[in-house]
Every structure is written in C-alpha cells, then in structure tokens.
Scaffold this motif. Structure first.
Motif, PDB file in Angstrom:
ATOM      1  N   VAL A  23       0.754  -1.011  -0.157  1.00  0.00           N
ATOM      2  CA  VAL A  23       0.046  -0.001  -0.052  1.00  0.00           C
ATOM      3  C   VAL A  23       0.831   1.263  -0.072  1.00  0.00           C
ATOM      4  N   ILE A  24       1.945   1.315   0.928  1.00  0.00           N
ATOM      5  CA  ILE A  24       2.575   2.500   0.862  1.00  0.00           C
ATOM      6  C   ILE A  24       3.439   2.692  -0.212  1.00  0.00           C
ATOM      7  N   PHE A  25       3.945   1.523  -1.048  1.00  0.00           N
ATOM      8  CA  PHE A  25       4.562   1.533  -2.154  1.00  0.00           C
ATOM      9  C   PHE A  25       3.791   2.312  -3.233  1.00  0.00           C
ATOM     10  N   ALA A  26       2.614   1.718  -3.415  1.00  0.00           N
ATOM     11  CA  ALA A  26       1.743   1.961  -4.350  1.00  0.00           C
ATOM     12  C   ALA A  26       1.372   3.832  -4.064  1.00  0.00           C
ATOM     13  N   LEU A  27       0.886   4.125  -3.106  1.00  0.00           N
ATOM     14  CA  LEU A  27       0.643   5.683  -2.674  1.00  0.00           C
ATOM     15  C   LEU A  27       1.754   6.459  -2.629  1.00  0.00           C
TER      16      LEU A  27
END
Length: 451
Positions: A246-250
């Motif tokens: 999630v953090i990678f995508a955001l």
C-alpha cells in the motif's frame, strides 16, 4: 482514614498498581535528571514539562521528542534516555530482577509474582529462569544489532562515536523506541540495506515478543506452535506485506517522500515505513510529506501495533486477530468462535472488545482535547489524530507538530504515552475497585436490541 502504612500495603497487594506506580516513578526520576543543566548542551535546564515529556517518551518507548535528541542533549542526557528506553522495553520488574542477579541476591516471592504478572505468565514456577533467558536474549540481540550497525556508523562517525551510535540505535530499535542521534531519523540511510534491514530485524524481533521467538526455537516445527504464536506471526506477516504494498503504491510518485528514489530504494523505504508503525518510530522518508491517504493508513498500522509481552505498543496484533475471528464466526452463525482448530473463550473476546473500545474512546477524546488546546497552531485534525495515535501506540512517528505543542498539549500527550505503555486494562484493574460482596446469584435476563 487509612494510614500511610496501610495504603502502601494495599498497593503491594495489587500488582497492577505496582506496575502503574513503578513506571511513574521511573519517569519522574528520569524527568528530574533531564531537567538538570548537565543534561543540556546549552547548560540551561530544558524545563520540567519538556523533561517530563522526554522521560515519558523514553520510558514508554515512544520516540516523540520536543527537542532534537542529537543536538540538545549532552552525553549524560543521552545516557539517561537510553537507560530509560532499556527499562521501559524490558519492564520495571524485569530490570529489578536484573539488579538482583547482578548483586547475587535472591529474588523474593513477591517479586516473582510481580514478574509473572508483568510478563503475562500463568505459572510461578520457572519465572526466575524465564527472566534470565529474556535478559540474555535481549542483550545478545542488541549486541548483534550493534555489531552490524557499527560497520556503517564507524565509517561515518569514527570508531568511538560510531560504536556508541550503533549501541544506542540497536537498543532503541529492539525496544521499539525510535529515538535517534542522527537528527533526522534514518532519512540519510533510506537506501542503505545494512542500516534499514538491521533496524527492521531488531524492531520485528522486539515486536514479536520473547515468547513467540522462544516458541519458534523450542517447537522446531511451525505446526507445533501455540495458537498465540501462530496468530502473532500470521497477522504480523499480513500487516507487513499489506503495508509495504500500500505505501509503495501510494508514495511511488510522491517527490516529497520516495518519488526520487531508485526502484530498490522505493522497495526498501516502503518496507521500512510499513514496519516502523509496529511501533518503532524511525522513519526513512519525511512522514510530514505523506499523502493524506498514506497518513490515514499509517494510523491504522500504528493503532494495531505489535504483539503482547513484547516491547511494542498499540492494541496488539492478537487483539485485532481475535476480534476479526470472532466477527467472522458470528456472521457465519457459529456459537463458538474457532480458529485453527481451536476454540477462543468468550472472556478473551470480551477483553479484546473492551481494549478496542477503551482505546478508541481515549484516542478520540485526546484528539478532540488537543484540537482545542492547540487550535492556534492551525493544524488539520488528521495531523492531531496522527500524533495522538502515535503517542497512544507508543510509536513515535510525527507529522512535525510535537515540538510546537503548548504546555497543556505536552502534558496531555505525556499522559497518553503512559497509558499506552502501561495498558488501558492495567490502569482499569489498578484503580477500579472490585466488588467484594459478590454472591452466588444472577439477575434475570434483560433483552436489548442490537444493530
């Protein structure tokens, strides 16, 4: 009216009050030492409120700071902070036992009972041996972490300072504290695998807890692990993986965080930022530059936190796991709540629900209070809510508002950090009187419509 002697005896009979007052005494002692001019580089006292906040943050292994730890404190002040972190990470009674070991004194029965309660052990037998193993394991892991970190820090800061930095950050990481001596946490080492993965290993091991690690070592077979260990490992793995993705995508294209890093650097940063809310408090990218969605997701990770009987905070992974399992079984219409061929007792589910509700109410109440006391700062409610959850879950991540809090705001967050470390249920057990006149009777049922 009770005499002071009777009051002290009553406190000794209640282990929860002993824990509460023990942590409070350590914090107060640390605050007094940090108030001394010898603790500050400018030779002036930092003030009692700032010293109290710092001592509470260290003892409660949080990591929030009202002054820059690297620049403000002297060697003496930094030593006080790291000692408070070690005491807070291991527990007051465990450290008391360590002192007794050092001087060759016998551990009293009362101390053994208190250690049993502190470590959530069901049996008194073997408590002393367990404590020795915990201390040995802790110091060995911290020493190993310091060795790996020294390869980088000696190169950057010289031999003496590099070794000192390695030891400080290893203890801070294993105890899930998040205090750093660099000045901007681990931002300078965002793409350094030795630093990021060594700290990650220390934080994860500290957050799993000694019992899970010992269970893995003793079982030799994952199928033979206890239900507690299985839940801790599964939920921890899910949160780490989901958080990284999630953090990678955001944040992939966010120039304020990891947008300018290489692909490998983004993966490292995403994993590190997924792991630190578990409740370490280090950061390798500026948290204040997070997108709003990333900040909200991080709040969820912080609120869950680490695992019971560990150095981490939050409501704990097993609390979240038990509640999810209970909801799933209830929706399916099952009378018994079951997981992995084991039945979860109703009392465990009720306690998990109580912890969740008390924690949510406390966090919301404090967030609203801070939005009133810090109204002049003009921060968004999300920033205040982020700071509150970070304090309650003893994480230490910040959106940059802690140093600018008013005196009232610092006192409120000090209280929240203390409750978060001791545990809301421990506070409830310590001071809510139990009815001693319970008879062998039950009241008639009263029907209440739910939903």
């Amino acid at each position: 009216m009770k005499s002071l002697y009777n009051i002290i005896n009553d406190i000794k009979k209640n282990p929860y009050q002993v824990f509460f007052l023990g942590f409070a005494a350590v914090i107060l002692t640390g605050a007094i030492l940090l108030t001394l001019p010898i603790s500050s580089n400018d030779g002036k006292s930092v003030g009692f409120i700032n010293a109290l906040f710092t001592a509470a943050s260290a003892t409660c292994v949080t990591g929030l700071a009202v002054v820059n730890t690297a620049e403000h404190w002297t060697v003496f002040g930094k030593f006080v902070i790291i000692v408070l972190i070690q005491i807070g990470g291991l527990g007051v009674m465990t450290m008391t036992a360590m002192i007794s070991f050092f001087f060759g004194k016998r551990i009293s029965l009362k101390t053994r009972v208190l250690i049993m309660e502190e470590r959530s052990v069901d049996e008194l037998q073997g408590v002393v041996r367990l404590t020795r193993n915990i201390l040995l394991f802790t110091f060995l892991v911290e020493a190993a972490g310091a060795v790996f970190l020294s390869f980088v820090f000696i190169r950057d800061y010289g031999v003496v300072k590099g070794i000192a930095y390695a030891m400080f950050h290893s203890i801070s990481a294993f105890c899930n504290a998040g205090f750093d001596l660099i000045g901007n946490s681990m931002i300078n080492y965002v793409e350094n695998p030795i630093v990021t993965f060594t700290l990650s290993f220390l934080i994860i091991i500290g957050g799993l807890g000694f019992y899970v690690v010992w269970d893995i070592y003793a079982s030799k077979n994952l199928h033979m692990l206890t239900l507690h260990s299985k839940l801790v490992i599964i939920i921890t793995a899910i949160l780490l993986l989901a958080g990284t993705v999630v953090i990678f995508a955001l944040e992939y294209k966010n120039p304020g965080t990891m947008g300018n890093l290489s692909l490998w650097g983004k993966i490292q940063a995403s994993f590190f930022q997924s792991m630190t809310p578990r409740t370490a408090g280090f950061n390798s990218v500026p948290v204040e530059n997070y997108r709003m969605s990333t900040a909200a997701f991080t709040i969820l990770l912080m609120f869950i936190g680490g695992s019971p009987a560990s150095t981490a905070g939050g409501i704990k992974t097993t609390t979240a796991g038990v509640l999810l399992v209970s909801i799933y079984n209830m929706v399916r219409g099952k009378r018994d709540f079951e997981v992995m061929e084991r039945r979860i007792l109703p009392d465990v589910t009720l306690k998990a629900a109580a912890i969740l509700m008390i924690s949510m109410m406390l966090v919301m109440f404090v967030s609203i209070t801070l939005s009133i006391t810090e109204e002049k700062l003009g921060y968004d409610f999300l920033d205040i809510f982020f700071e509150t959850v970070s304090a309650f879950a003893t994480v230490g991540l910040t959106r940059g508002i802690t140093p600018f809090l008013s005196g009232a705001g610092k006192v409120v967050l000090t209280f929240v950090m203390f409750i978060g470390r001791v545990g809301p249920m421990t506070v409830a057990y310590a001071f809510l009187r139990q009815n001693k006149n319970i008879g062998n009777y039950t009241y008639p049922e009263g029907r209440v419509i739910i939903g």
